[in-house]
Motif scaffolding. Structure first.
Motif, PDB file in Angstrom:
ATOM      1  N   ALA A 122     -10.238  -4.999 -11.821  1.00  8.47           N
ATOM      2  CA  ALA A 122     -11.105  -4.524 -10.750  1.00  8.47           C
ATOM      3  C   ALA A 122     -10.358  -3.597  -9.805  1.00  8.47           C
ATOM      4  CB  ALA A 122     -11.678  -5.700  -9.966  1.00  8.47           C
ATOM      5  N   LYS A 123     -11.102  -2.708  -9.177  1.00  2.83           N
ATOM      6  CA  LYS A 123     -10.577  -1.817  -8.145  1.00  2.83           C
ATOM      7  C   LYS A 123     -11.150  -2.249  -6.804  1.00  2.83           C
ATOM      8  CE  LYS A 123     -10.448   3.095  -6.771  1.00  2.83           C
ATOM      9  NZ  LYS A 123     -10.815   4.486  -7.187  1.00  2.83           N
ATOM     10  N   HIS A 124     -10.260  -2.523  -5.838  1.00  4.10           N
ATOM     11  CA  HIS A 124     -10.669  -2.980  -4.520  1.00  4.10           C
ATOM     12  C   HIS A 124     -10.172  -2.008  -3.450  1.00  4.10           C
ATOM     13  CE1 HIS A 124     -11.904  -6.798  -6.232  1.00  4.10           C
ATOM     14  NE2 HIS A 124     -10.712  -6.931  -6.790  1.00  4.10           N
ATOM     15  N   THR A 125     -10.939  -1.851  -2.397  1.00  4.09           N
ATOM     16  CA  THR A 125     -10.558  -0.991  -1.281  1.00  4.09           C
ATOM     17  C   THR A 125      -9.656  -1.761  -0.313  1.00  4.09           C
ATOM     18  OG1 THR A 125     -12.412  -1.624   0.135  1.00  4.09           O
ATOM     19  CG2 THR A 125     -12.793   0.168  -1.453  1.00  4.09           C
ATOM     20  N   PRO A 126      -8.913  -1.054   0.555  1.00  5.42           N
ATOM     21  CA  PRO A 126      -8.045  -1.748   1.515  1.00  5.42           C
ATOM     22  C   PRO A 126      -8.817  -2.545   2.558  1.00  5.42           C
ATOM     23  CG  PRO A 126      -8.032   0.628   1.891  1.00  5.42           C
ATOM     24  CD  PRO A 126      -8.721   0.407   0.590  1.00  5.42           C
ATOM     25  N   SER A 127     -10.128  -2.333   2.638  1.00  7.94           N
ATOM     26  CA  SER A 127     -10.942  -3.112   3.571  1.00  7.94           C
ATOM     27  C   SER A 127     -11.598  -4.317   2.903  1.00  7.94           C
ATOM     28  CB  SER A 127     -12.031  -2.216   4.186  1.00  7.94           C
ATOM     29  OG  SER A 127     -12.885  -1.690   3.186  1.00  7.94           O
ATOM     30  N   GLY A 128     -11.309  -4.507   1.602  1.00 10.38           N
ATOM     31  CA  GLY A 128     -11.815  -5.688   0.897  1.00 10.38           C
ATOM     32  C   GLY A 128     -13.039  -5.450   0.038  1.00 10.38           C
ATOM     33  N   GLY A 129     -13.482  -4.208  -0.090  1.00 11.04           N
ATOM     34  CA  GLY A 129     -14.630  -3.909  -0.942  1.00 11.04           C
ATOM     35  C   GLY A 129     -14.248  -3.829  -2.410  1.00 11.04           C
ATOM     36  N   THR A 130     -15.238  -3.901  -3.284  1.00  8.62           N
ATOM     37  CA  THR A 130     -15.016  -3.779  -4.724  1.00  8.62           C
ATOM     38  C   THR A 130     -15.697  -2.513  -5.221  1.00  8.62           C
ATOM     39  OG1 THR A 130     -14.898  -6.174  -5.017  1.00  8.62           O
ATOM     40  CG2 THR A 130     -15.328  -4.849  -6.981  1.00  8.62           C
ATOM     41  N   VAL A 131     -14.912  -1.594  -5.811  1.00  9.29           N
ATOM     42  CA  VAL A 131     -15.436  -0.324  -6.305  1.00  9.29           C
ATOM     43  C   VAL A 131     -16.028  -0.509  -7.695  1.00  9.29           C
ATOM     44  CG1 VAL A 131     -14.881   2.088  -6.832  1.00  9.29           C
ATOM     45  CG2 VAL A 131     -13.744   0.927  -4.925  1.00  9.29           C
ATOM     46  N   TRP A 132     -15.298  -1.179  -8.580  1.00  8.86           N
ATOM     47  CA  TRP A 132     -15.792  -1.469  -9.921  1.00  8.86           C
ATOM     48  C   TRP A 132     -15.060  -2.672 -10.502  1.00  8.86           C
ATOM     49  CZ3 TRP A 132     -11.598  -1.285 -13.024  1.00  8.86           C
ATOM     50  CH2 TRP A 132     -10.620  -0.307 -12.812  1.00  8.86           C
ATOM     51  N   LEU A 175      -2.543   5.927  -4.359  1.00 13.57           N
ATOM     52  CA  LEU A 175      -2.089   6.719  -3.222  1.00 13.57           C
ATOM     53  C   LEU A 175      -3.115   6.773  -2.092  1.00 13.57           C
ATOM     54  CD1 LEU A 175      -0.367   9.691  -5.074  1.00 13.57           C
ATOM     55  CD2 LEU A 175       0.687   7.655  -4.080  1.00 13.57           C
ATOM     56  N   LEU A 176      -4.290   6.200  -2.307  1.00  9.99           N
ATOM     57  CA  LEU A 176      -5.326   6.160  -1.274  1.00  9.99           C
ATOM     58  C   LEU A 176      -5.447   4.782  -0.634  1.00  9.99           C
ATOM     59  CD1 LEU A 176      -8.097   8.281  -3.037  1.00  9.99           C
ATOM     60  CD2 LEU A 176      -6.430   9.036  -1.324  1.00  9.99           C
ATOM     61  N   GLY A 177      -4.578   3.865  -1.064  1.00 10.66           N
ATOM     62  CA  GLY A 177      -4.606   2.525  -0.499  1.00 10.66           C
ATOM     63  C   GLY A 177      -5.488   1.549  -1.231  1.00 10.66           C
ATOM     64  N   ASN A 178      -6.106   1.971  -2.353  1.00 15.26           N
ATOM     65  CA  ASN A 178      -6.909   1.049  -3.156  1.00 15.26           C
ATOM     66  C   ASN A 178      -6.005   0.171  -4.011  1.00 15.26           C
ATOM     67  OD1 ASN A 178      -9.586   2.210  -2.467  1.00 15.26           O
ATOM     68  ND2 ASN A 178      -8.764   4.002  -3.521  1.00 15.26           N
ATOM     69  N   TYR A 179      -6.511  -0.994  -4.380  1.00 14.80           N
ATOM     70  CA  TYR A 179      -5.748  -1.928  -5.201  1.00 14.80           C
ATOM     71  C   TYR A 179      -6.458  -2.191  -6.528  1.00 14.80           C
ATOM     72  CZ  TYR A 179      -3.068  -2.867  -0.973  1.00 14.80           C
ATOM     73  OH  TYR A 179      -2.282  -2.747   0.144  1.00 14.80           O
ATOM     74  N   TYR A 180      -5.672  -2.236  -7.604  1.00 15.51           N
ATOM     75  CA  TYR A 180      -6.184  -2.523  -8.944  1.00 15.51           C
ATOM     76  C   TYR A 180      -5.603  -3.866  -9.368  1.00 15.51           C
ATOM     77  CZ  TYR A 180      -7.191   2.462  -8.719  1.00 15.51           C
ATOM     78  OH  TYR A 180      -7.647   3.693  -8.321  1.00 15.51           O
ATOM     79  N   ALA A 181      -6.466  -4.821  -9.693  1.00 16.18           N
ATOM     80  CA  ALA A 181      -6.011  -6.180  -9.973  1.00 16.18           C
ATOM     81  C   ALA A 181      -6.476  -6.656 -11.336  1.00 16.18           C
ATOM     82  CB  ALA A 181      -6.521  -7.131  -8.890  1.00 16.18           C
ATOM     83  N   VAL A 182      -5.663  -7.538 -11.920  1.00 13.89           N
ATOM     84  CA  VAL A 182      -6.017  -8.201 -13.176  1.00 13.89           C
ATOM     85  C   VAL A 182      -6.013  -9.706 -12.916  1.00 13.89           C
ATOM     86  CG1 VAL A 182      -5.464  -8.560 -15.609  1.00 13.89           C
ATOM     87  CG2 VAL A 182      -4.884  -6.391 -14.508  1.00 13.89           C
ATOM     88  N   ASP A 189       0.833  -1.193   0.000  1.00 16.47           N
ATOM     89  CA  ASP A 189       0.000   0.000   0.000  1.00 16.47           C
ATOM     90  C   ASP A 189       0.871   1.248   0.000  1.00 16.47           C
ATOM     91  OD1 ASP A 189      -1.807   2.027   0.507  1.00 16.47           O
ATOM     92  OD2 ASP A 189      -2.140   1.455   2.590  1.00 16.47           O
ATOM     93  N   ALA A 190       0.655   2.134  -0.990  1.00 16.96           N
ATOM     94  CA  ALA A 190       1.459   3.348  -1.094  1.00 16.96           C
ATOM     95  C   ALA A 190       0.971   4.451  -0.163  1.00 16.96           C
ATOM     96  CB  ALA A 190       1.451   3.865  -2.536  1.00 16.96           C
ATOM     97  N   ALA A 191      -0.209   4.275   0.427  1.00 17.53           N
ATOM     98  CA  ALA A 191      -0.731   5.260   1.371  1.00 17.53           C
ATOM     99  C   ALA A 191      -0.294   4.881   2.783  1.00 17.53           C
ATOM    100  CB  ALA A 191      -2.256   5.307   1.263  1.00 17.53           C
ATOM    101  N   SER A 192      -0.989   5.370   3.766  1.00 17.22           N
ATOM    102  CA  SER A 192      -0.596   5.109   5.146  1.00 17.22           C
ATOM    103  C   SER A 192      -1.583   4.188   5.846  1.00 17.22           C
ATOM    104  CB  SER A 192      -0.488   6.426   5.925  1.00 17.22           C
ATOM    105  OG  SER A 192      -1.720   7.143   5.853  1.00 17.22           O
ATOM    106  N   ASN A 193      -2.204   3.291   5.079  1.00 16.38           N
ATOM    107  CA  ASN A 193      -3.168   2.374   5.668  1.00 16.38           C
ATOM    108  C   ASN A 193      -2.514   1.158   6.307  1.00 16.38           C
ATOM    109  OD1 ASN A 193      -5.830   3.602   4.848  1.00 16.38           O
ATOM    110  ND2 ASN A 193      -4.877   3.394   2.838  1.00 16.38           N
TER     111      ASN A 193
END
Length: 268
Positions: free
Chosen positions: A77-87, A60-67, A12-16
């Motif tokens: 997909a874009k996932h949040t650091p808490s395990g959610g899926t944005v899109w 930079l917000l701690g979200n992850y983009y995966a293939v 994570d590039a942010a401070s999460n």
């Protein structure tokens, strides 16, 4: 755990205080969100019907983009650091690698038919994953790997061809340099864009690292240079070696047998 493999890690590039490990559990693609403080898994993401893991990158917000892929489809997909899926974007065109550009807040993806565009490189919107632009970067119809350079551009790698190729791309999405050699045999690329001297907050040094046959080298448009203690520093027989930038000046590598890091300060 038995039946579990970890293929790609991203810090994570942010401070999460998290890292994401993209792997496989009993044949199913799984993303583990792990606390860097405790090593405990804080969230698990299991995309439906996905069986093959490609790549993952953090913003930079701690979200992850995966293939990942499965059943003849590729998903980004874009996932949040808490395990959610944005899109999630689903397509049949092959996408192999992804990297978030922190300078211009955009997502780089490469493959041989990225997002069904018929082209090897695409820029996606981090908001919804829509294609912003696409091109056969460097007139090459298939790229295997991409990493942002911290300056708005990226380094692309064509790692499976007879003559392996590396390409530098500017922030304007134009080819700035290429390096082609049958002796590269590259299994990983990683870019460190921190200032290794630590004596000036206004200075920035971009350093690109390649691993070939277990040997670690710095590369640029002029060629490659061996780093100190870089000869067979990693296992020469594994097909893929993974890396992640962490801290001020370090790039960590894992070859499935050992874990080592490169220091930009000592170039070793």
């Amino acid at each position: 755990a038995a039946g579990t493999s970890l293929d790609v890690i991203e810090v994570d590039a942010a401070s999460n205080g998290t890292l994401a490990a993209l792997g496989n559990v009993a044949g199913a693609t799984t993303i583990f969100i792990i606390s860097t403080a405790s090593g405990e898994t804080v969230a698990t993401i299991a995309p439906a019907s996905m069986t093959d893991e490609q790549d993952i990158s953090a913003d930079l917000l701690g979200n992850y983009y995966a293939v990942y892929s499965g059943g003849g489809n590729y998903k980004i997909a874009k996932h949040t650091p808490s395990g959610g899926t944005v899109w999630t974007q689903t397509n049949v065109g092959a996408s192999g690698s992804i990297s978030f550009d922190p300078v211009n807040s955009r997502v780089f993806v490469v493959g041989d038919d990225v997002m069904d565009t018929g082209e090897s490189f695409a820029v996606l919107s981090p908001i919804d994953g829509a294609v912003v632009t696409s091109i056969d970067m460097g007139a090459v119809t298939s790229w295997d790997y991409i990493r942002h350079d911290g300056l708005g551009g990226a380094v692309l790698g064509n790692l499976n061809a007879g003559d392996d190729q590396l390409l530098g791309m500017s922030a304007a999405l134009a080819q700035s340099w290429t390096l082609t050699s049958s002796s590269l045999l590259v299994t990983n690329i990683s870019v460190n864009n921190r200032d290794p001297s630590g004596d000036s907050p206004s200075r920035r040094t971009v350093r690109s690292i390649a691993v070939a046959g277990g040997t670690v080298k710095v590369f640029d448009r002029l060629g490659t240079t061996l780093v100190t203690n870089g000869t067979t520093a990693l296992h020469p027989g594994v097909p893929v070696i993974f890396s992640a930038v962490a801290g001020i000046d370090k790039i960590f590598f894992s070859d499935g047998i050992s874990q080592k890091y490169y220091s930009a300060v000592s170039n070793s």
